[in-house]
Structures are given as C-alpha cells and as structure tokens.
Design an enzyme around this catalytic site. Sequence first.
Site, mmCIF file in Angstrom:
data_model
loop_
_atom_site.group_PDB
_atom_site.id
_atom_site.type_symbol
_atom_site.label_atom_id
_atom_site.label_comp_id
_atom_site.label_asym_id
_atom_site.label_seq_id
_atom_site.Cartn_x
_atom_site.Cartn_y
_atom_site.Cartn_z
ATOM 1 N N LYS A 99 -7.645 2.099 -4.051
ATOM 2 C CA LYS A 99 -8.213 2.400 -2.720
ATOM 3 C C LYS A 99 -8.530 3.889 -2.654
ATOM 4 O O LYS A 99 -7.684 4.700 -2.279
ATOM 5 C CB LYS A 99 -7.210 2.002 -1.629
ATOM 6 C CG LYS A 99 -7.655 2.371 -0.214
ATOM 7 C CD LYS A 99 -6.870 1.615 0.847
ATOM 8 C CE LYS A 99 -7.185 2.126 2.239
ATOM 9 N NZ LYS A 99 -6.672 1.259 3.304
ATOM 10 N N LYS A 152 0.838 -1.199 0.000
ATOM 11 C CA LYS A 152 0.000 0.000 0.000
ATOM 12 C C LYS A 152 0.874 1.252 0.000
ATOM 13 O O LYS A 152 1.899 1.297 0.685
ATOM 14 C CB LYS A 152 -0.893 0.021 1.236
ATOM 15 C CG LYS A 152 -1.727 1.304 1.354
ATOM 16 C CD LYS A 152 -2.453 1.400 2.672
ATOM 17 C CE LYS A 152 -1.942 2.601 3.443
ATOM 18 N NZ LYS A 152 -2.745 2.880 4.647
HETATM 19 P P1 13P Z 1 -9.074 4.446 7.445
HETATM 20 O O1 13P Z 1 -10.092 3.450 6.967
HETATM 21 O O2 13P Z 1 -9.026 4.593 8.943
HETATM 22 O O3 13P Z 1 -9.123 5.735 6.693
HETATM 23 O O4 13P Z 1 -7.653 3.808 7.131
HETATM 24 C C1 13P Z 1 -7.471 3.176 5.933
HETATM 25 C C2 13P Z 1 -6.089 3.396 5.481
HETATM 26 O O5 13P Z 1 -5.337 2.470 5.301
HETATM 27 C C3 13P Z 1 -5.655 4.778 5.226
HETATM 28 O O6 13P Z 1 -4.436 4.759 4.585
#
Ligand code: 13P
Length: 340
Positions: free
Chosen positions: A219, A136
């Site tokens: 995402k 990620k």
């Molecule tokens: P949130 O769902 O708390 O926004 O976190 C997801 C995430 O990985 C943000 O980078």
Amino acid sequence: MNRNELARIAHAMVAKGRGILAADESTGTIKKRFDKIKVESSEENRRAYRELLFTAPGAADHISGVIMYDETLRQSTKSGERFADLLSRLGVVPGIKVDAGTKPMPNFPGEVITEGLDGLAGRLAEYHKLGARFAKWRAVIDIGAGIPTRTCIETNAELLARYAALCQEAEIVPIVEPEVLMDGGHSQERCEEVTDAVLEEVFARLYAQRVYLEGIVLKPNMVISGQKAPNRASPAQVAEATVRCLKRHVPSAVPGIAFLSGGQGEAEATHHLDLMNRIGGLPWGLTFSYGRALQATALTAWSGVTAQVPSAQREYLKRARLNGLATQGKYDPALEKQAA
Ligand code: 13P
C-alpha cells in the site's frame, strides 16, 4: 504457515474491479473527522457510522476488503450481526489495523517511528479468531529540510518487514504500507526520489525477513507533488512517475498494489488510479485502499442524522463504483457529474 491460503486472500483483495475501504481510523482520528461534521465521537456513533458503510447496498460489488480498527472489529450491526461476519457473508475480506500509531523518533527531529510490535503475535492470533484475514501497518515518512534520514527509512522498513513476517505466521495477509507524505511544498521529483529509496529498503527488508511476497499487498503513496508545491504535476505525470517507480522496486511475485489516497481529493485519487490502469502490461493489479477518498462526501452527507443514512450510502457507493471502474481503466471524469 499456509502459503496457498495467504496467496488466495491477497489475490482476492486486489481482484480487478474491486478495492479496499480503509475504515480503520483510530479513536483519535475518527474524532477529528466527526468534529468537522459536529458529531460526538461516542462509541455508538462510531458504530453507527461504520454500519452505514458496511451495509451500503451494492458496495460489495466494488469493495474486496475493509480495514477496521480494534474497536470496530469487536462491534456488530444494530440487529446484532458481528461486522466481521457481515462482511464475510457479503464476500468482503475483514481486515484489521494492528500498528499502534506513530511516535517521534528519538534523536531524529521531525521524523516518526511506528509502534506496535510488542505482543503483536498474541494480538494477531486473537484477531484471526475474531475473523480478520488481513492486517495493516502504516509507516510514515515525511519530506522536509534534511529529512527523511537513512536511519528513519531503514528503521521503519525493518519494522514493516517484522510485522509482515508475524502476520504471515498467523495466516493473516499483511498490507505493507510505507507512506511518503504529500504534505509540504516538495516537488514530484523529490517525492519520486524518496519513494524510490523507501521501496528499495522495504523490499530488501522483506527479503531479509523471508516474507512470502505472493502473500502480501503493498500500500504505497502515489508519486505526487506536495500539497503546497507551487507547480503540481498533472494527473498524467503522476500516473507515469508512479508506475515507473513501482516497476523499479516491486517484484512481480507481489499480487497487487492498493494505493492510499493520502489527502488527495476524491475525484483526483480516482483519476490517478484510472490513468495508471490504462498504462497496461503491468505484472500486478493496481487498486485502491482509500480512506478519505472513499468517505469524505458520504461522511458529510450523513452528519450523524439517521434519516440521511441512505443518501450517505449512495455517496459512498458512487465513490466505490467509480474507483472500481478506475481499477479497470474505465473511469471517465465526466462521471463525477452523475447523481450519487
Ligand atoms: P487515506 O486514503 O485517507 O490516506 O487513508 C488510507 C489509510 O489507510 C492510511 O493509512
């Protein structure tokens, strides 16, 4: 690059009924979460908390993948099983956050740039050996007076695309996360305008870097009013605008979209996901990659007390289960009243 393997992993991450747990809070972020429940952020407490989540009975029915932080990927359960091995054994894909966080962008007050490309190829090779099969990288776009600027959007999109190309080279599926923040008082229309511009640029850069779209997971944020907006858009409006925006920009080659929760309440994030999945006829799977919206109640239920691990796991399982239903358009807000 083994394209078939990348596509196989990406599809597994977004398969109907399951979604991703974002448990990749950096040491600084998890300390903030632990401060709220008055738990010391020691390495052992961080390990124990992640073990609580990863070993919650039945969670794997609803969780396809877990994003870990560097420290977590190297940790094990109390009984000595490496977290990555435990997750793989349960059929949950282990993932790793590889960006190094955001830094203020020189010459662009109020905007940030994500760091972490230096040495990334070497780190990805090591992470693959440690069992990570996806990664990620989070780019952050804030909305405010005069921002975001074109330069901020373009630079962040370019970094995301270069990260994605490096991941695929290492046979790791990149989660491409351009987050338009929901802080502030902006309208839903403004969020849509900015999300439109960001997604357009992100996909342009992904093409330019020849990223294999069948082997990524997007995402994004939802198209939502700012937290402090006077009139916030309704859940139905959020679902409609988000799907409209994604349809404009996300090619159908992309296997799936896993939303961040971004500060939405737990039930709110689940409800939005469910309404989107009720729209139907979409070319990609729509699921969750929630951090706070999966963990908030569980974290408080735990509060660092070993005897409370089972009740915290039940709270986490409840959220995982309800979000799993939401990926199928089968959630009902009345289910929130059920005991965990
Ligand atoms: P949130 O769902 O708390 O926004 O976190 C997801 C995430 O990985 C943000 O980078």
